[in-house]
Enzyme design. Structure first.
Site, PDB file in Angstrom:
ATOM      1  N   GLY A 123      -5.131  -8.393   8.885  1.00 26.87           N
ATOM      2  CA  GLY A 123      -5.069  -7.299   7.757  1.00 26.87           C
ATOM      3  C   GLY A 123      -4.687  -8.039   6.449  1.00 26.87           C
TER       4      GLY A 123
ATOM      5  N   GLY B   9      -3.972  -6.392   2.069  1.00 25.89           N
ATOM      6  CA  GLY B   9      -3.182  -5.503   1.312  1.00 25.89           C
ATOM      7  C   GLY B   9      -3.271  -5.771  -0.061  1.00 25.89           C
TER       8      GLY B   9
ATOM      9  CG  MET C 264       1.611  -7.399  -2.838  1.00 28.14           C
ATOM     10  SD  MET C 264       1.909  -8.067  -4.611  1.00 28.14           S
ATOM     11  CE  MET C 264       2.930  -9.364  -4.719  1.00 28.14           C
TER      12      MET C 264
ATOM     13  CB  VAL D 239      -1.116 -10.046   6.931  1.00 32.59           C
ATOM     14  CG1 VAL D 239       0.020 -10.337   8.273  1.00 32.59           C
ATOM     15  CG2 VAL D 239      -0.243  -9.304   5.900  1.00 32.59           C
TER      16      VAL D 239
ATOM     17  CG  ASP E 275       4.189   0.659  -1.867  1.00 34.79           C
ATOM     18  OD1 ASP E 275       3.711   1.594  -2.265  1.00 34.79           O
ATOM     19  OD2 ASP E 275       3.605  -0.201  -1.714  1.00 34.79           O
TER      20      ASP E 275
END
Length: 343
Positions: free
Chosen positions: A25, A27, A29, A32, A147
């Site tokens: 994954g 995102g 930031m 992962v 968030d």
């Protein structure tokens, strides 16, 4: 290999210990990774901060600080059953990496709903209560997540293998703490929990599939004006939006306006009662005061019966859905205002 490919970087060793296996994954930031811990001989999840070439130095510095803050805040909640465990934060090539527990078989709530559609009411309540419990734990430590969204809520199997049994909040990337530039915030954080009321049987049909969700603060339900969410002076079009302890200004027999409890008001909401299925709305408007005096008597809330009496509000919406709920309030017998009175 194209930059950003899910397999770009596979086999790389981070901090001389973690071997990157694949990238499940990404995102806002960073990425992962599923990694193998060569020291403990187990699998972990590694979060890699990825800096964009277009970022200037202040932006890069801010993003690195956010990644470190995420690790620090999440690590402070280590051991909570509804927060993804952070094991460590390390530096590699000048950037922070976050070492987290690996959750095989996990899916985020966003993907689950996109794949399977809306979840049953009881499941929604279970997930919501778990997330609120995690947020409460953070608030008690002065950490505000900021968030919360379906993509940051993970559902994972438990030790028995039951799918989606574990509910975990993740990604504290933009969380804040009062001692890091938000002075006074902790005092404003409520110990928030929720209560979900799920109808059953015929009640579910009558409610047309709707679930009642009450947001509870440290001293009971959230009530009164709340910034833009419940503006002061707002007229209630439907009694379904009235909350317990709301204070009302009543300019006429059919109009009720939301006002702060600290100022002058004509009535205060004490609770609710339900009239029989055979009671029409017209009949309810003549019988609801007596029903409230019987079921939600003001004296039980500290109001002297010699000076206060029960009052009520009904609305067409409650009769259209078949719910037949009545809002029970208290008012002065002489019709005066109630500023600074009550229990």
């Amino acid at each position: 290999m194209p930059h950003g490919s899910p397999t770009s970087g596979v086999g790389r060793v981070v901090a001389g210990r973690y071997v990157l296996l694949n990238r499940p994954g990404s995102g806002g930031m960073g990425h992962v990774w599923l990694a193998h811990d060569r020291r403990l001989e187990c699998e972990v999840a590694l979060k890699e901060l990825v800096l964009r070439e277009t970022e200037d130095e202040p932006e890069r510095t801010a993003r690195v600080a956010r990644a470190r803050a995420e690790a620090r805040h999440a690590a402070g909640l280590r051991g909570h059953p509804h927060v993804v465990t952070v094991h460590d934060v390390l530096e590699h090539d000048g950037l922070p990496w976050i070492v987290m527990e690996y959750l095989p078989g996990a899916v985020d709530l966003r993907d689950l709903v996109e794949r399977d559609g809306p979840q049953p009411p009881a499941e929604c309540a279970r997930v919501g209560l778990a997330v609120l419990d995690a947020l409460t734990a953070g608030h008690e430590r002065g950490v505000l997540h900021r968030d919360v969204k379906p993509a940051n809520i993970l559902l994972a199997p438990d030790r028995t293998g039951a799918p989606y049994a574990r509910v975990l909040l993740t990604d504290y990337g933009i969380s804040v703490q009062p001692d890091t530039g938000t002075a006074g915030l902790r005092g404003k954080l409520a110990d928030v929990r929720s209560l979900a009321v799920v109808p059953t049987g015929k009640g579910w049909e009558a409610a047309r599939g709707r679930v009642v969700c009450l947001v509870l603060g440290a001293h009971g339900p959230v009530y009164g004006p709340l910034d833009e969410h419940r503006k002061e002076g707002t007229a209630f079009a439907d009694t379904a939006t009235m909350q317990k302890r709301d204070c009302l200004r009543v300019p006429s027999a059919r109009d009720a306006l939301l006002v702060p409890s600290s100022g002058a008001h004509d009535q205060e909401v004490l609770g609710f009662t339900r009239l029989g299925a055979g009671v029409t709305l017209a009949r309810a408007r003549t019988e609801s005061d007596a029903a409230c005096a019987r079921d939600v008597p003001p004296r039980l809330y500290g109001f002297d019966p010699s000076g206060y009496q029960a009052a009520s509000w009904t609305s067409e919406g409650m009769w259209k859905t078949g719910a037949h709920f009545v809002v029970c309030t208290v008012r002065r017998q002489n019709g005066g205002t109630m500023e600074g009175v009550g229990p």
